[in-house]
Scaffold this motif. Sequence first.
Motif, mmCIF file in Angstrom:
data_model
loop_
_atom_site.group_PDB
_atom_site.id
_atom_site.type_symbol
_atom_site.label_atom_id
_atom_site.label_comp_id
_atom_site.label_asym_id
_atom_site.label_seq_id
_atom_site.Cartn_x
_atom_site.Cartn_y
_atom_site.Cartn_z
ATOM 1 N N LEU A 1 0.813 -1.220 0.000
ATOM 2 C CA LEU A 1 0.000 0.000 0.000
ATOM 3 C C LEU A 1 0.847 1.272 0.000
ATOM 4 N N VAL B 1 -2.795 0.516 -9.366
ATOM 5 C CA VAL B 1 -3.522 -0.747 -9.392
ATOM 6 C C VAL B 1 -4.924 -0.479 -9.942
ATOM 7 N N THR B 2 -5.538 -1.541 -10.436
ATOM 8 C CA THR B 2 -6.862 -1.412 -11.038
ATOM 9 C C THR B 2 -7.934 -1.842 -10.043
ATOM 10 N N VAL B 3 -8.914 -0.983 -9.818
ATOM 11 C CA VAL B 3 -10.008 -1.282 -8.887
ATOM 12 C C VAL B 3 -11.332 -0.857 -9.516
ATOM 13 N N PRO B 4 -12.450 -1.418 -8.986
ATOM 14 C CA PRO B 4 -13.753 -1.000 -9.513
ATOM 15 C C PRO B 4 -14.001 0.485 -9.241
ATOM 16 N N PRO C 1 -16.914 3.906 -10.279
ATOM 17 C CA PRO C 1 -18.354 4.104 -10.531
ATOM 18 C C PRO C 1 -18.735 3.820 -11.985
ATOM 19 N N VAL D 1 -10.880 1.589 -12.688
ATOM 20 C CA VAL D 1 -10.016 2.773 -12.729
ATOM 21 C C VAL D 1 -8.661 2.409 -12.155
ATOM 22 N N GLN D 2 -7.664 3.218 -12.499
ATOM 23 C CA GLN D 2 -6.311 2.991 -12.013
ATOM 24 C C GLN D 2 -5.960 4.051 -10.977
ATOM 25 N N VAL D 3 -5.534 3.618 -9.808
ATOM 26 C CA VAL D 3 -5.176 4.552 -8.742
ATOM 27 C C VAL D 3 -3.875 4.104 -8.088
ATOM 28 N N PRO E 1 -1.945 3.260 -4.783
ATOM 29 C CA PRO E 1 -2.301 2.901 -3.401
ATOM 30 C C PRO E 1 -1.861 3.968 -2.391
ATOM 31 N N ASP F 1 -1.728 7.159 -2.745
ATOM 32 C CA ASP F 1 -2.717 8.248 -2.767
ATOM 33 C C ASP F 1 -3.964 7.867 -1.972
ATOM 34 N N VAL F 2 -4.346 6.589 -2.027
ATOM 35 C CA VAL F 2 -5.531 6.134 -1.296
ATOM 36 C C VAL F 2 -5.269 6.188 0.214
ATOM 37 N N VAL F 3 -4.071 5.790 0.627
ATOM 38 C CA VAL F 3 -3.709 5.885 2.047
ATOM 39 C C VAL F 3 -3.822 7.341 2.508
ATOM 40 N N ALA G 1 -5.593 9.692 1.205
ATOM 41 C CA ALA G 1 -6.990 10.151 1.162
ATOM 42 C C ALA G 1 -7.799 9.649 2.350
ATOM 43 N N CYS G 2 -7.364 8.558 2.962
ATOM 44 C CA CYS G 2 -8.097 7.992 4.102
ATOM 45 C C CYS G 2 -7.761 8.705 5.414
ATOM 46 N N LEU H 1 -6.145 2.983 9.944
ATOM 47 C CA LEU H 1 -5.903 3.914 8.843
ATOM 48 C C LEU H 1 -7.142 4.116 7.968
ATOM 49 N N LEU I 1 -8.459 1.929 6.059
ATOM 50 C CA LEU I 1 -8.312 1.229 4.784
ATOM 51 C C LEU I 1 -9.219 0.007 4.684
ATOM 52 N N VAL J 1 -13.477 6.934 -1.221
ATOM 53 C CA VAL J 1 -12.672 8.140 -1.040
ATOM 54 C C VAL J 1 -12.273 8.659 -2.428
ATOM 55 N N THR J 2 -11.926 9.939 -2.479
ATOM 56 C CA THR J 2 -11.578 10.575 -3.749
ATOM 57 C C THR J 2 -10.055 10.649 -3.887
ATOM 58 N N VAL J 3 -9.549 10.134 -4.987
ATOM 59 C CA VAL J 3 -8.104 10.152 -5.235
ATOM 60 C C VAL J 3 -7.841 10.568 -6.686
ATOM 61 N N PRO J 4 -6.608 11.030 -6.973
ATOM 62 C CA PRO J 4 -6.298 11.383 -8.355
ATOM 63 C C PRO J 4 -6.374 10.176 -9.281
ATOM 64 N N PRO K 1 -6.292 8.979 -13.737
ATOM 65 C CA PRO K 1 -5.636 9.406 -14.978
ATOM 66 C C PRO K 1 -6.376 10.563 -15.662
ATOM 67 N N ASP L 1 -11.317 -2.231 -1.590
ATOM 68 C CA ASP L 1 -11.039 -2.763 -2.935
ATOM 69 C C ASP L 1 -9.572 -2.555 -3.300
ATOM 70 N N VAL L 2 -8.995 -1.432 -2.879
ATOM 71 C CA VAL L 2 -7.585 -1.149 -3.185
ATOM 72 C C VAL L 2 -6.681 -2.126 -2.428
ATOM 73 N N CYS M 1 -4.069 -4.892 -4.197
ATOM 74 C CA CYS M 1 -2.621 -4.900 -3.959
ATOM 75 C C CYS M 1 -2.106 -6.290 -3.595
#
Lengths: 407, 407
Positions: free
Chosen positions: A276, A282-285, A287, A291-293, A295, A297-299, A301-302, B274, B276, B282-285, B287, B297-298, B302
């Motif tokens: 992480l 990584v690719t996740v579901p 809406p 989408v590709q995000v 990890p 950045d997700v940490v 954002a949380c 965290l 997670l 959550v909103t992340v950057p 592409p 899901d993230v 991973c």
Amino acid sequence: MRVLLVGAGGVGTAVTRIAARRGFLTHMFVADYDLGRAEAAVAALDEPGGRFSAHRLDASDEAAVRRFLGEEGCDVLLNATDPRFVMPLFNAALTAGAHYVDMAMSLSVPHPTAPYEQCGVKLGDEQFALARAWESAGRLALVGMGVEPGLSDVFARYAADELFDEIEEIGVRDGANITVQGYDFAPSFSIWTTIEECLNPPVVYEKARGWYTTAPFSEPEVFDFPEGIGPVECVNVEHEEVLLMPRWVDARRVTFKYGLGDDFIAKLRTLHDLGLDSTAKVTVPGPDGPVQVSPRDVVAACLPDPATLGDRMRGKTCAGTWVKGTKDGAAREVYLYHVVDNEWTMREYGTQAVVWQTALNPVIALELVAGGAWRASGVLGPEALPPQPFLDLLGAYGAPWGLREGH
Amino acid sequence: MRVLLVGAGGVGTAVTRIAARRGFLTHMFVADYDLGRAEAAVAALDEPGGRFSAHRLDASDEAAVRRFLGEEGCDVLLNATDPRFVMPLFNAALTAGAHYVDMAMSLSVPHPTAPYEQCGVKLGDEQFALARAWESAGRLALVGMGVEPGLSDVFARYAADELFDEIEEIGVRDGANITVQGYDFAPSFSIWTTIEECLNPPVVYEKARGWYTTAPFSEPEVFDFPEGIGPVECVNVEHEEVLLMPRWVDARRVTFKYGLGDDFIAKLRTLHDLGLDSTAKVTVPGPDGPVQVSPRDVVAACLPDPATLGDRMRGKTCAGTWVKGTKDGAAREVYLYHVVDNEWTMREYGTQAVVWQTALNPVIALELVAGGAWRASGVLGPEALPPQPFLDLLGAYGAPWGLREGH
């Protein structure tokens, strides 16, 4: 002195609040990619003299920054962005004929085959490669001029000049007892950056061996921090001081250890074990399909934005430099330190302690350059310049330093 | 017997491989939302008799499932999907007049104000609410018929019938010594589901108090697992057995503890601290600008897919039921257990051990229903039916059970 401040985030905003109380500035151009942030920083100052103005500027656009410096006749560029923007800003200042100050140096790249033994590209290597050009231009690039690196480097030079004949080891030690009310876990600084510096291979300097790296979190030790903070578990972390100090201060060993504490280290290890900490997408579901995000950045954002947590923070943060060696034939150990209480910075500046402590030091450095006490050219660390005037100004800014004899 | 298997993931695919070796099936319709997965499961069997066929079916579409059961004249629906699809499949079987078997029950909802003390909606509550309708229809809904719940419940009934006069406590204890080569951390089952069951409030039954909940990871104990697995730290986890056993087996206390081990518990706690573990977006950057993703899901993205790890897995997994009470006036403790070695399941079935052990038990149950040894109606747990024929068939399937006297 006319200063272009690039970056109006937490540290940049604190820079404006600290600088506004001093008389050495003629004008500070406060620039950010997000004009609203720059405007908010300037509006909060309520300065009738109009010495501060807000501007939109993209830190990655070297040509635009160079034009701005020239058109506005700036003497100095102060970089308060994250380290990804060091090189375009550093180069823009050089070509525009301005001085340059930053608080973090150009990024490292791990050694491709032995990352936990040998250095690859080191912190600051890209900047030091241009040292001759800065010398020829007669301009100063003062690098690593925050609190750590920054004040910690001033302490090292002071120890070498005044307190020791020979230095065995210099160890920067950073610790805090800050808690954030209402959160089980809320770092008081960017988790993105913390992951970067804590999971990169830490660098160590030894005179007999040069710079080398170790595995993350190596050489744990419990360091007893002053002014009520107490003992905190510290581990090696990649930091600029280890690259800066040996260039100007004679010491057999230089380390940087960060008082992360057991719990925080365990959390960082878990993020790494689970992948992480990665910036690879990584690719996740999503809406509307996958989408590709990133990890990491997700940490981020949380977790809550650390710049917004000042009102919920309680406690003190300590930056300092422990030095071990001899003086007049006798063994000596000292810890030179700077402690800031969040309650005080929130009351005085409306800024949380960790951010305020970082922002304080480049403002002092600018004042010394403006007044001529610090006059030099080239790519220099804070330890290349005389420490006493800097330490004196800490007191004048209301945040004096301390010295503890012994470990 | 004509069976509709819904779900051709890891467990569903293993069900086809186990069932293909037995003669009681007339036909198994292998259905999945992803037709390719169903086709792959059927193709891997290489069965000349043609008793297996692949179909596309959406488990959330109750009407489509009901039509399929009716048109194909299925005797039983075997649900091998995740628990979100329990209710549409359970209802489809009831209205189509088919029997129903699943391996996990309808989901719980924590108590709104006292989640770590009182139960809200319990596991299986939605299913038991329809017990009368199943009795009236003369059809059997056999719920929680995997390994845990499932075989663990059969063990509990066997202990009550044959080994004890009075039972003080029944504790399901699950542990393994499985490692995954090439990975620092690679769970052998879905991390998404593990987070769900481990971070929900665990449920405990006490005769004098009824069902109640505790904080996650409560009541840690080290349980010594048989056949070389050895001691593993186990903690309370929300699981169906605690809801099922007290309905048919007289015991003063029922618990479920999962041998997660210190390290795994610490990782789950960190994910929770965290944020997670959350399924809230959550909103992340992204592409093309900011995107919304679920942190859980993230985390799953991973980590490697556990169904693909069989070749890299080494070790054994143990499911079992520890019972403490009295027999003929003397204190007694036993552990009834089922150990599966990954090396054996990979060689024999090409299926990793944890998945294979889950899939084995519903196939045995179907064989008992087909042969008339298990004949009942209503919504029943495995402990509502005679345990001896089930335990005898374990040996016939090549995976016998064991009994250890003492803790």
